[in-house]
Design an enzyme around this catalytic site. Structure first.
Site, mmCIF file in Angstrom:
data_model
loop_
_atom_site.group_PDB
_atom_site.id
_atom_site.type_symbol
_atom_site.label_atom_id
_atom_site.label_comp_id
_atom_site.label_asym_id
_atom_site.label_seq_id
_atom_site.Cartn_x
_atom_site.Cartn_y
_atom_site.Cartn_z
ATOM 1 C CG ASP A 12 -14.519 -14.940 -11.493
ATOM 2 O OD1 ASP A 12 -14.368 -15.242 -12.692
ATOM 3 O OD2 ASP A 12 -13.968 -15.552 -10.551
ATOM 4 C CD GLU A 13 -13.864 -8.290 -12.574
ATOM 5 O OE1 GLU A 13 -14.021 -9.056 -13.542
ATOM 6 O OE2 GLU A 13 -12.758 -8.029 -12.102
ATOM 7 N N GLY A 14 -18.419 -10.257 -14.061
ATOM 8 C CA GLY A 14 -19.595 -10.342 -14.930
ATOM 9 C C GLY A 14 -19.272 -9.814 -16.334
ATOM 10 C CE LYS A 15 -13.386 -10.649 -17.056
ATOM 11 N NZ LYS A 15 -13.524 -10.971 -15.631
ATOM 12 N N GLY B 129 -13.547 -17.926 -17.129
ATOM 13 C CA GLY B 129 -14.848 -18.601 -17.156
ATOM 14 C C GLY B 129 -15.892 -17.506 -17.207
ATOM 15 C CG HIS B 130 -15.776 -14.690 -19.641
ATOM 16 N ND1 HIS B 130 -15.233 -13.887 -20.606
ATOM 17 C CD2 HIS B 130 -14.899 -14.642 -18.588
ATOM 18 C CE1 HIS B 130 -14.085 -13.384 -20.175
ATOM 19 N NE2 HIS B 130 -13.859 -13.841 -18.962
ATOM 20 C CD GLN C 131 -7.525 -14.167 -17.209
ATOM 21 O OE1 GLN C 131 -6.964 -13.672 -18.178
ATOM 22 N NE2 GLN C 131 -8.219 -15.279 -17.311
HETATM 23 P P1 GDP Z 1 -16.734 -13.048 -15.691
HETATM 24 O O1 GDP Z 1 -15.593 -14.002 -15.576
HETATM 25 O O2 GDP Z 1 -16.307 -11.640 -15.390
HETATM 26 O O3 GDP Z 1 -17.454 -13.144 -16.997
HETATM 27 O O4 GDP Z 1 -17.772 -13.454 -14.550
HETATM 28 P P2 GDP Z 1 -18.229 -14.960 -14.139
HETATM 29 O O5 GDP Z 1 -19.136 -15.483 -15.176
HETATM 30 O O6 GDP Z 1 -17.052 -15.767 -13.767
HETATM 31 O O7 GDP Z 1 -18.971 -14.660 -12.778
HETATM 32 C C1 GDP Z 1 -20.032 -13.748 -12.708
HETATM 33 C C2 GDP Z 1 -21.266 -14.482 -12.192
HETATM 34 O O8 GDP Z 1 -22.239 -13.530 -11.812
HETATM 35 C C3 GDP Z 1 -21.940 -15.340 -13.248
HETATM 36 O O9 GDP Z 1 -22.476 -16.478 -12.630
HETATM 37 C C4 GDP Z 1 -23.048 -14.447 -13.806
HETATM 38 O O10 GDP Z 1 -24.161 -15.189 -14.277
HETATM 39 C C5 GDP Z 1 -23.444 -13.706 -12.557
HETATM 40 N N1 GDP Z 1 -23.965 -12.348 -12.771
HETATM 41 C C6 GDP Z 1 -23.528 -11.383 -13.632
HETATM 42 N N2 GDP Z 1 -24.226 -10.232 -13.438
HETATM 43 C C7 GDP Z 1 -25.105 -10.488 -12.456
HETATM 44 C C8 GDP Z 1 -26.085 -9.691 -11.767
HETATM 45 O O11 GDP Z 1 -26.269 -8.500 -12.030
HETATM 46 N N3 GDP Z 1 -26.802 -10.320 -10.776
HETATM 47 C C9 GDP Z 1 -26.623 -11.625 -10.443
HETATM 48 N N4 GDP Z 1 -27.337 -12.151 -9.476
HETATM 49 N N5 GDP Z 1 -25.702 -12.395 -11.068
HETATM 50 C C10 GDP Z 1 -24.958 -11.829 -12.043
HETATM 51 P P1 IMO Z 2 -12.249 -14.473 -15.599
HETATM 52 O O1 IMO Z 2 -11.929 -14.056 -17.019
HETATM 53 C C1 IMO Z 2 -10.914 -15.097 -11.493
HETATM 54 C C2 IMO Z 2 -6.740 -16.298 -10.892
HETATM 55 C C3 IMO Z 2 -6.511 -17.696 -10.342
HETATM 56 C C4 IMO Z 2 -5.197 -17.478 -9.585
HETATM 57 C C5 IMO Z 2 -4.460 -16.477 -10.474
HETATM 58 C C6 IMO Z 2 -3.461 -17.109 -11.443
HETATM 59 O O2 IMO Z 2 -13.291 -15.513 -15.485
HETATM 60 O O3 IMO Z 2 -12.495 -13.266 -14.752
HETATM 61 P P2 IMO Z 2 -3.679 -18.630 -13.616
HETATM 62 O O4 IMO Z 2 -4.340 -19.957 -13.815
HETATM 63 O O5 IMO Z 2 -4.198 -17.560 -14.503
HETATM 64 O O6 IMO Z 2 -2.184 -18.722 -13.637
HETATM 65 O O7 IMO Z 2 -4.063 -18.220 -12.099
HETATM 66 O O8 IMO Z 2 -5.449 -15.813 -11.228
HETATM 67 N N1 IMO Z 2 -7.581 -16.234 -12.120
HETATM 68 C C7 IMO Z 2 -8.842 -15.832 -12.140
HETATM 69 N N2 IMO Z 2 -9.675 -15.481 -11.128
HETATM 70 N N3 IMO Z 2 -11.352 -15.045 -12.775
HETATM 71 C C8 IMO Z 2 -10.519 -15.360 -13.796
HETATM 72 O O9 IMO Z 2 -10.869 -15.177 -15.091
HETATM 73 C C9 IMO Z 2 -9.220 -15.818 -13.499
HETATM 74 N N4 IMO Z 2 -8.179 -16.234 -14.250
HETATM 75 C C10 IMO Z 2 -7.174 -16.480 -13.398
HETATM 76 O O10 IMO Z 2 -7.541 -18.098 -9.498
HETATM 77 O O11 IMO Z 2 -5.422 -16.857 -8.353
HETATM 78 MG MG MG Z 3 -15.097 -15.737 -14.546
#
Ligand code: GDP
Ligand code: IMO
Ligand code: MG
Length: 365
Positions: free
Chosen positions: A12-15, A39-40, A181
């Site tokens: 969830d870094e913002g990939k 979840g991206h 991940q």
């Molecule tokens: P991913 O799984 O690495 O793609 O990241 P997620 O989508 O799960 O979570 C990242 C969240 O941060 C999302 O809701 C993005 O819309 C948000 N996001 C990404 N970059 C930025 C940023 O620079 N600023 C803010 N406020 N939100 C961001």
């Molecule tokens: P993105 O691509 C954050 C975490 C789950 C749990 C562990 C194992 O959006 O960064 P699993 O269902 O894979 O067996 O769960 O890994 N986890 C994530 N946490 N972002 C994800 O994907 C994740 N995918 C799995 O919360 O702790």
């Molecule tokens: Mg995510």
């Protein structure tokens, strides 16, 4: 040319956002591991899109998107994900390619994952049981189930994705790998056993796509790191905040709720030891630092860096107007924070995120 985007923390870094931004320059975007546990999130013109099994490349009409054999696929969920995006106006004709050899997540896998979900917080998407069956040589491959009545929608997308990408690379087309991940959730290099069940570093891209190592010789590896740290589910988190009120305040400011499960994310400071490790394991060539705007709600920001001191290193915060477009527009305090991260990891920072919209990403000069 092949380049790679990977997560450097616990996901969830913002990939998704970084891949979407970079993908404008590419012909292909490829998911090579994981499944719908990802979840991206990408905001395009204020509209929110969340992809799970699909690469975010589907959001740009000129890009072809690929799900390779390194992924696990729940066909029922994938049909739903495609249908929902079609309803939002996305056309998949001749631009989505799914490996016929991807491992199927079955209903039994979902049931088996319920215990993991309850006990320590897996996403409950059947990822662990599906990969277990793959390595136990009992898995079902996608090709053998798609002719079932409800999955017929997937038939036109199924192909040999290795051959497809091999030919594309030989034809000098540009390929971007979208990691899911992150290294601390990697089955080998993460905080085992509190990890996911796939390898999720850049090193898995050759195996997960079937492309030979020499094609990755000049790859850039963009490591995505949040300006602070989050984690969902149980497991070690050295810099986690101890104060619930502070946690909640920053969680709300950053909208830190899981894009797949909606669960609140655990929150903490940036951890330089963890980040240096992530850069080493992935061979990161450049960093993208996201969510710097979120930290502007604080007076003071901390970073944990055991290499420099036992105590937290303190940084003054910054103010943003929301109209910043270039590196020069950014406040000195923010630039100082970014420079520190760059210096301490030894990696150049190529992009900084200052908001969730597609255009709120600034290239570092
Ligand atoms: P991913 O799984 O690495 O793609 O990241 P997620 O989508 O799960 O979570 C990242 C969240 O941060 C999302 O809701 C993005 O819309 C948000 N996001 C990404 N970059 C930025 C940023 O620079 N600023 C803010 N406020 N939100 C961001
Ligand atoms: P993105 O691509 C954050 C975490 C789950 C749990 C562990 C194992 O959006 O960064 P699993 O269902 O894979 O067996 O769960 O890994 N986890 C994530 N946490 N972002 C994800 O994907 C994740 N995918 C799995 O919360 O702790
Ligand atoms: Mg995510």
């Amino acid at each position: 040319m092949i380049d790679i985007v990977v997560g450097l923390q616990w996901g969830d870094e913002g990939k998704g956002k970084i891949t979407d931004y970079m993908s404008e320059e590419y012909d292909w975007v490829v998911r090579y591991q994981g499944g719908s546990n990802a979840g991206h999130t990408v905001y395009v013109d204020g509209k929110k899109y969340v992809t799970h099994s699909l690469p975010v490349g589907v959001l740009r009409p000129n890009i072809r998107s690929v799900i390779t054999h390194g992924c696990v696929v729940n066909p029922e969920e994938l049909v739903k994900e495609i249908t929902e995006l079609e309803e939002m106006g996305i056309d998949f004709t001749n631009r989505l390619f799914i490996s016929k050899d991807a491992t199927v997540i079955t209903r039994n896998h979902l049931i088996q994952d319920e215990d993991n979900k309850k006990e320590w917080g897996s996403t409950g998407k059947g990822i662990g049981p599906a990969y277990r069956d793959k390595y136990d040589r009992k898995a079902i491959k996608l090709e053998s189930v798609v002719s079932d009545r409800s999955y017929k929608k997937l038939v036109p997308f199924l192909t040999d994705t290795r051959e497809l990408l091999y030919t594309a690379e030989r034809n000098h087309e540009k390929i971007l790998m979208e990691g899911a991940q992150a290294v601390m959730l990697d089955i080998d290099f993460g905080t085992y056993p509190y990890v996911t069940s796939s390898p999720c570093t850049a090193n898995y891209a050759p195996q997960g796509t079937g492309l030979p190592l020499h094609m990755f010789g000049d790859s850039s590896i963009t490591g995505v790191v949040k300006a602070y740290t989050t984690r969902i589910g149980t497991g070690p988190f050295p810099t986690e905040f101890s104060c619930p009120t502070f946690t909640e305040m920053l969680r709300e400011a950053g909208g830190e709720y899981g894009a797949t499960t909606g669960r609140p994310r655990r929150m903490g400071w940036l951890d330089m030891d963890q980040l240096r490790y992530a850069c080493e394991v992935n061979g990161v060539t450049n960093l993208a630092i996201t969510k710097l705007d979120v930290l502007s709600c604080l007076d003071e920001i901390n970073i944990k860096d055991d290499a420099l001191s036992d105590t937290l290193i303190k940084f003054p915060s910054w103010e943003l107007t929301g109209n910043e477009k270039t590196w020069d527009d950014l406040p000195a305090e923010l630039k100082n924070y970014v420079s520190f991260i760059s210096f301490e990891t030894g990696c150049i920072v190529s992009m900084v995120g200052v908001g969730q919209n597609r255009d709120q990403l600034i290239c570092v000069e």
